[in-house]
Design an enzyme around this catalytic site. Structure first.
Site, short mmCIF file in Angstrom:
data_model
loop_
_atom_site.label_atom_id
_atom_site.label_comp_id
_atom_site.label_asym_id
_atom_site.label_seq_id
_atom_site.Cartn_x
_atom_site.Cartn_y
_atom_site.Cartn_z
N CYS A 99 0.83 -1.21 0.00
CA CYS A 99 0.00 0.00 0.00
C CYS A 99 0.86 1.26 0.00
CB CYS A 99 -0.92 -0.06 1.23
SG CYS A 99 -1.76 1.48 1.63
N CYS A 126 0.10 3.84 2.73
CA CYS A 126 0.55 3.32 4.04
C CYS A 126 2.03 3.65 4.24
CB CYS A 126 0.35 1.81 4.13
SG CYS A 126 -1.37 1.29 3.95
#
Length: 138
Positions: free
Chosen positions: A59, A62
Site C-alpha cells: 500500500c 501506508c
C-alpha cells in the site's frame, strides 16, 4: 533532496537516524493473531489511548504515512501505537471492519472511539490530541 536537507541541517538528520536505531520502535507490529489478542486484552484494562494502524506492505499511502506515525509515536509517548498488516492478520482486520488502507482505529479500554481512513496525517494527529486530552481529564 535528502542530501540538501542534510546539508541544510548540518548532518542533524544523520544523528536522528542514529538515535532511532538505538531505541526500539515505539510502534509495535503484530504478526500473530494470538499475540495481538493478548495485547488487546491487556489494553482493555488501561485508560491509555491506543492507535491501531491497519496497513499493507503493498500500500503506497501506508508507506507515505509510516514516518509520520513513527514521529507521532515518539512525540505522544502516553499513547500506544500498534501496527497490523491486513494480509498477515486478516481476521483482526475483519474484526475491526477494515475496508481501506491505511485505516487508523483509536481505541480506549477496548472500545473504538474514533477512526481515520486514508493517509490523512493532520486529521489523525488532531484526533490523537483530542482523545489524549480526554484521557488526561479522566
Amino acid at each position: 533532496m535528502g542530501s540538501a536537507l542534510s546539508s541544510f541541517f548540518g548532518g542533524a538528520a544523520d544523528a536522528a537516524t542514529e538515535d532511532s536505531s538505538q531505541e526500539p520502535s515505539s510502534v509495535t507490529s503484530f504478526h500473530s493473531s494470538a499475540r495481538w489478542q493478548l495485547h488487546f486484552n491487556e489494553a482493555k484494562e488501561s485508560p491509555k489511548l491506543m492507535v491501531i494502524d491497519f496497513a499493507a506492505s503493498w500500500c503506497g499511502p501506508c508507506k507515505i504515512m509510516e514516518p509520520a506515525v513513527k514521529a507521532m509515536a515518539s512525540r505522544f509517548t502516553d499513547v500506544q501505537f500498534s501496527k497490523i498488516d491486513v494480509d498477515e492478520l486478516n481476521d483482526v482486520a475483519q474484526e475491526f471492519k477494515i475496508e481501506a488502507m491505511p485505516t487508523f482505529v483509536l481505541v480506549k479500554k477496548g472500545k473504538e472511539v474514533d477512526r481515520v481512513v486514508g493517509a490523512k496525517k493532520d486529521e489523525l494527529e488532531k484526533k490523537i490530541v483530542k482523545h489524549r486530552a480526554l484521557q488526561a481529564a479522566a
